[in-house]
Design a protein around this motif. Structure first.
Motif, PDB file in Angstrom:
ATOM      1  N   VAL A 145       0.830  -1.201   0.000  1.00 56.49           N
ATOM      2  CA  VAL A 145       0.000   0.000   0.000  1.00 56.49           C
ATOM      3  C   VAL A 145       0.865   1.252   0.000  1.00 56.49           C
ATOM      4  CG1 VAL A 145      -1.636   1.357   1.357  1.00 56.49           C
ATOM      5  CG2 VAL A 145      -1.995  -1.101   1.062  1.00 56.49           C
ATOM      6  N   GLU A 146       1.921   1.226   0.799  1.00 55.49           N
ATOM      7  CA  GLU A 146       2.829   2.378   0.837  1.00 55.49           C
ATOM      8  C   GLU A 146       3.534   2.564  -0.491  1.00 55.49           C
ATOM      9  OE1 GLU A 146       6.765   3.989   3.287  1.00 55.49           O
ATOM     10  OE2 GLU A 146       5.743   2.162   3.915  1.00 55.49           O
ATOM     11  N   TRP A 149       0.586   3.924  -3.016  1.00 53.59           N
ATOM     12  CA  TRP A 149      -0.114   5.172  -2.752  1.00 53.59           C
ATOM     13  C   TRP A 149       0.777   6.283  -2.213  1.00 53.59           C
ATOM     14  CZ3 TRP A 149      -4.359   5.439  -5.263  1.00 53.59           C
ATOM     15  CH2 TRP A 149      -5.161   4.319  -5.450  1.00 53.59           C
ATOM     16  N   LYS A 150       1.897   5.947  -1.572  1.00 53.54           N
ATOM     17  CA  LYS A 150       2.853   6.972  -1.137  1.00 53.54           C
ATOM     18  C   LYS A 150       3.993   6.997  -2.135  1.00 53.54           C
ATOM     19  CE  LYS A 150       1.693   6.692   3.777  1.00 53.54           C
ATOM     20  NZ  LYS A 150       2.197   6.481   5.147  1.00 53.54           N
ATOM     21  N   PRO A 155      -1.274  10.558  -9.580  1.00 56.10           N
ATOM     22  CA  PRO A 155      -2.366   9.784  -8.981  1.00 56.10           C
ATOM     23  C   PRO A 155      -2.982   8.753  -9.920  1.00 56.10           C
ATOM     24  CG  PRO A 155      -2.556  12.094  -8.372  1.00 56.10           C
ATOM     25  CD  PRO A 155      -1.453  12.005  -9.376  1.00 56.10           C
ATOM     26  N   GLN A 158      -0.791   5.753  -9.922  1.00 54.89           N
ATOM     27  CA  GLN A 158      -0.939   5.011  -8.673  1.00 54.89           C
ATOM     28  C   GLN A 158      -2.204   4.156  -8.706  1.00 54.89           C
ATOM     29  OE1 GLN A 158      -0.741   7.704  -5.307  1.00 54.89           O
ATOM     30  NE2 GLN A 158       0.899   8.895  -6.227  1.00 54.89           N
ATOM     31  N   PHE A 159      -3.294   4.728  -9.205  1.00 57.37           N
ATOM     32  CA  PHE A 159      -4.556   3.994  -9.275  1.00 57.37           C
ATOM     33  C   PHE A 159      -4.443   2.812 -10.232  1.00 57.37           C
ATOM     34  CE2 PHE A 159      -8.897   3.470 -11.104  1.00 57.37           C
ATOM     35  CZ  PHE A 159      -9.517   3.018  -9.947  1.00 57.37           C
ATOM     36  N   TRP A 162      -2.599   0.032  -8.540  1.00 50.97           N
ATOM     37  CA  TRP A 162      -3.482  -0.651  -7.590  1.00 50.97           C
ATOM     38  C   TRP A 162      -4.392  -1.630  -8.318  1.00 50.97           C
ATOM     39  CZ3 TRP A 162      -8.854  -0.632  -6.902  1.00 50.97           C
ATOM     40  CH2 TRP A 162      -9.296  -1.206  -5.705  1.00 50.97           C
TER      41      TRP A 162
END
Length: 356
Positions: A145-146, A149-150, A155, A158-159, A162
């Protein structure tokens, strides 16, 4: 009573149940104790998950492998019954499932089905081995997750990462399975044209994609073994240790590669673009450098500087009592002798010392 106790533990600690499921492997015997649809006995998942539509119309949802096999024809065809006639795209799914069943292990009559434990070399379950595995994997989701998303990547990237980690990318095989693409549509990978396009194949396991990953990893000077899936790739990347100053760049790289491969895939499908290995690798470098530069605007080096230096295969500063020996390898193409490499090192000494 024993199973009830196991369910209680699973209810209180779902993560421990996942550890058990991940390390339990079915050993095929006569097939009497193995559910045809619900147990993972052929392929990478249970048939219910691999072919959910066929399972929903099956009249044999709770039947064992042994029963279905005993009803098979003399030609070896599995006896499968459905509540209604299959649609055309479901017939194609049935064909794929029968192809998978051809790879199933042979039943061993007179041998009881069993479970082997992959977390221990002996193959026998022990509480201590389960505890070690649960401790090892307990921090992995948080690290993944880090990583995603970090991250200094945009963005939308990042999505996308995921979605790739969750296996929710709309590949051709997925679109074909849910009926958006017809059964006659070409669902092969647009890169190699040989294998069916799945998330792990197009983003990692395809020969072209793997060349790209190998090239990027080579810049970093890291040796690795190809993971079997995007999930394994991201978990390995999240668990890799590097210096704090390198973490920002290191975390950007997998997202840039995944994003660039998928963008190229779409360009080929919708704009008839051509494969260009060198151009794609250069584009990935540029994206990583630009995203890092945007994340650290106070950083005084240009994008071109970062592209040249950040991915050097080896920068070793070896201090000895007789002096200082500087070995710089792979800083740029064409730097064959140490003296030329040293010139580049002196030019970017501040950046290198920042990254080391």
């Amino acid at each position: 009573m024993v199973w009830r106790d196991i369910l209680k533990v699973a209810f209180k600690c779902p993560q421990l149940l996942e550890v058990f499921k991940a390390n339990s492997k079915i050993t095929i015997g006569d097939g009497r104790l193995i559910s045809f649809w619900l147990d993972q006995w052929v392929g990478g998942d249970c048939l219910k998950n691999l072919f959910p539509r066929l399972y929903s119309v099956s009249m044999q949802q709770g039947i064992s492998v042994a029963v279905i096999k005993s009803r098979s024809t003399g030609s070896g065809e599995w006896d499968l019954s459905f509540r209604r006639a299959l649609f055309q795209w479901e017939v194609e799914e049935l064909r794929k499932m029968k192809e998978l069943l051809q790879t199933a292990p042979e039943l061993r009559y007179g041998v009881v089905d069993g479970l082997s434990w992959a977390a221990d070399r002996s193959g026998i379950f022990t509480v201590s081995s389960a505890y070690k595995w649960s401790e090892l994997t307990s921090t992995m989701p948080a690290k993944v997750v880090e990583l995603i998303w970090k991250n200094a990547a945009p963005p939308k990237v990042q999505f996308f990462a995921w979605l790739a980690w969750k296996g929710r990318i709309k590949t051709s095989t997925y679109l074909q399975r849910i009926g958006i693409l017809s059964a006659n549509s070409d669902a092969n990978c647009v890169f190699c044209r040989k294998e069916r396009e799945t998330v792990s194949h197009v983003l990692l396991c395809c020969s072209f994609s793997w060349r790209v990953w190998s090239n990027i990893i080579g810049w970093w000077g890291v040796s690795w073994v190809q993971p079997g899936s995007v999930v394994g790739l991201i978990q390995w990347w999240a668990g890799f240790r590097c210096k704090n100053r390198l973490k920002v760049i290191w975390k950007i790289i997998p997202l840039a590669v995944l994003w660039s491969l998928w963008k190229l895939r779409n360009e080929i499908i919708f704009n008839e673009s051509q494969l260009d290995f060198g151009k794609l690798c250069d584009l990935i470098k540029t994206r990583v450098a630009m995203w890092f530069r945007a994340f650290s605007p106070s950083f005084c080096y240009s994008v071109d500087d970062l592209r040249m230096i950040c991915f050097c295969r080896a920068v070793v500063v070896n201090c000895r009592c007789v002096g200082i020996t500087i070995l710089v390898g792979g800083l740029a193409e064409g730097l064959s002798d140490l003296s030329a490499a040293a010139v580049v090192f002196n030019q970017f000494e501040g950046l290198l010392l920042y990254l080391i």
